[in-house]
Design an enzyme around this catalytic site. Sequence first.
Site, short mmCIF file in Angstrom:
data_model
loop_
_atom_site.label_atom_id
_atom_site.label_comp_id
_atom_site.label_asym_id
_atom_site.label_seq_id
_atom_site.Cartn_x
_atom_site.Cartn_y
_atom_site.Cartn_z
N ALA A 9 1.07 -1.20 -0.15
CA ALA A 9 0.19 -0.22 -0.15
C ALA A 9 1.26 1.36 0.15
O ALA A 9 2.25 1.23 0.32
CB ALA A 9 -0.89 0.43 1.00
N THR A 10 0.46 2.26 -0.71
CA THR A 10 1.65 3.45 -0.73
C THR A 10 1.11 4.46 0.45
O THR A 10 0.61 4.48 1.34
CB THR A 10 0.97 3.85 -2.22
OG1 THR A 10 -0.09 3.75 -3.44
CG2 THR A 10 2.25 2.67 -3.16
#
EC number: 3.4.25.1
Length: 282
Positions: free
Chosen positions: A54-55
């Site tokens: 996830a960013t």
Amino acid sequence: MGSHRDLPAGMVNHIFTNSGISSFTEFVGSYAPDLLPGRNETLAAPVGDHVPHATTIVAATCAGGVVMAGDRRATSGNIISQRDMEKVFRTDDFSCMGIAGAASTGLEMARLYRVELEHYEKMEGRTLSVAGKANRLATMIRGNLGMAMQGLAVVPLFAAYDPEVDGGRIFGYDVGGGPYEQYQHHAIGSGSIFARGSLKKLYRENASPEEVVQALINALYDAADDDSATGGPDVTRKIWPVVAQITADGFRRLSDEEVGAHVQTVLEGRMSSPDGPVAPLR
């Protein structure tokens, strides 16, 4: 002594309902440590980019509360592994967390942390303070340090409404725990450096929740503009950022229609100013 699974059902129920332990993770660690993430897992080698990550997550305080938003992209190396991932989660009525890092571990941590807060409230008959909630999350992050060293690191962002100050508070972490209170705004993840730059330009203290939502969506747009791992608004699929707002009225996730309207405003502005709104010099 055998495991609790070898005990009579009545004794097991007694142990579960009369443990006297207000921490759910400590309770599970005492009776079934194998159920906790990462306790009995040993990887042959660091997994690195082989699992989805996830960013970018952003958060900022507003008048009477706090707003958190996250993009929807998950990546495995240079591959987009998911376009509509959820990265912002309600943890109780007045708090939420966003995750960056190993997606699977982050999702598991978010679910376990929510149960941790519910368990404490049931055992103690009251909720933790905001600082107490932040410290509980730090303990869980430290428990994942072994997995983090093998590439399954999770670095969350925690935000809550604090009735003692009648406003929002934001806490950041590193892989060893923390927490570190952040003031006004903060961002985590691969696009965080670009999102923070955007928020420094757009953030206004005591702005309305709607104005802060607009600033956060602009910050995510700027992050996606310069970071390939951060997903921008997907107009064709109508996949918008997840946006949550927490005030004295509690946690509220904005509907897709509400977020879509904010996204449309941002996109219209970018048609004439691709680099976004300009902050006035003072």
